[in-house]
Design an enzyme around this catalytic site. Structure first.
Site, PDB file in Angstrom:
ATOM      1  N   SER A 141      40.315  37.990  45.985  1.00 23.32           N
ATOM      2  CA  SER A 141      40.419  39.353  44.802  1.00 23.32           C
ATOM      3  C   SER A 141      39.060  38.866  44.037  1.00 23.32           C
ATOM      4  CB  SER A 141      41.718  39.836  43.884  1.00 23.32           C
ATOM      5  OG  SER A 141      41.251  40.050  42.821  1.00 23.32           O
TER       6      SER A 141
ATOM      7  N   ASN B 191      46.199  36.614  53.560  1.00 24.05           N
ATOM      8  CA  ASN B 191      46.220  37.750  53.435  1.00 24.05           C
ATOM      9  C   ASN B 191      47.957  38.156  52.105  1.00 24.05           C
ATOM     10  OD1 ASN B 191      45.825  41.302  52.915  1.00 24.05           O
ATOM     11  ND2 ASN B 191      48.176  41.032  53.920  1.00 24.05           N
TER      12      ASN B 191
ATOM     13  N   TYR C 284      47.508  35.517  39.055  1.00 29.49           N
ATOM     14  CA  TYR C 284      47.328  35.971  40.084  1.00 29.49           C
ATOM     15  C   TYR C 284      45.513  35.873  39.743  1.00 29.49           C
ATOM     16  CZ  TYR C 284      45.565  39.827  42.739  1.00 29.49           C
ATOM     17  OH  TYR C 284      45.010  40.560  43.800  1.00 29.49           O
TER      18      TYR C 284
END
Length: 247
Positions: free
Chosen positions: A137, A85, A152
């Protein structure tokens, strides 16, 4: 008690999605080890999570990762579940303004860090036919105009494909590897983008369900993948995002 007798490691477990996940796993019978860099925050989180301990670890440090896994096995005898995570979010910048050090830091935490923990726990998961859950994500599923967080997005997309690679690679050991792709969730990471009512209204409207998510809603999806309810599920990519990724 879906996870009675199980031992889980949750990286980045002192707050946000990690904390909510660790709490839900614990409430369902698991013994949980949470990691974070900040000792004070880690100790506080551990007090709020039954049957848990905190181990200070920087996911960028190979020795910290090894120490976490070694201490977990030393204290509890095994590892059944790894939740990858931990992650960071960079400053919003267009590609030509991103410093190479900034780029490399995001890759080191969000991708190589997941590699470090997964590599270290595999020998133990092979003994328990364990489960790995990667937290990616929506930004790894599609590009969003104006998002401008290229490193990201790259790490989260890579983690999705690695989930499938690892699922195939370790199916022979009955290790299940699955992935969750949250939309915008109400955490410390997203608070800078939700400062005003206008910001919140805009972000809520971006999700067809009409609101951003709560950390517990991601944690419940992790519980499914970690439990025997998902014994025939591996290599799955689950969007938990209020419909954001299907727009």
């Amino acid at each position: 008690m879906k996870l009675s007798g199980k031992v889980a490691i949750v990286t980045g477990g002192s707050r946000g999605i990690g904390f909510a996940t660790a709490k839900i796993l614990s409430e369902n019978g698991a013994t949980v080890v949470i990691t974070a860099k900040n000792q004070e925050r880690l100790e506080k989180a551990s007090l709020d999570i039954p049957n848990s301990i905190g181990i200070v670890a920087d996911i960028r440090n190979k020795e910290d990762v090894k120490n976490t896994v070694d201490k977990t096995v030393e204290k509890f005898g095994k590892i059944d579940i790894l939740v990858n995570n931990a992650g960071i979010f960079p400053k919003i910048k267009e590609l030509h303004d991103i410093d190479e050090d900034e780029w490399n830091e995001v890759l080191d935490v969000n991708l190589t860090g997941q590699f470090r923990f997964t590599k270290e726990v595999i020998p133990y998961l092979q003994k328990t036919s364990g489960s790995i859950i990667n937290i990616s994500s929506d930004a790894g599923l599609k590009a969003y105009q104006g998002f401008n967080a290229d490193a990201y997005s790259a790490t989260k997309a890579a983690l999705i494909l690695l989930t499938k690679c690892w699922a195939l690679e370790y199916a022979k050991d009955k290790i299940r590897v699955n992935c969750i792709c949250p939309g915008v969730v109400d955490t410390d990471m997203t608070k800078p983008f939700l400062k005003t009512k206008k910001d919140k209204d805009f972000m809520n409207a971006e999700h067809p369900i009409g609101r951003i998510g709560q950390p517990e809603e991601v944690g419940k999806a992790v519980l499914y993948f970690a439990s025997d309810d998902a014994l025939w599920t591996t290599g799955a990519i689950l969007a938990v995002d209020g419909g954001e990724s299907i727009k």
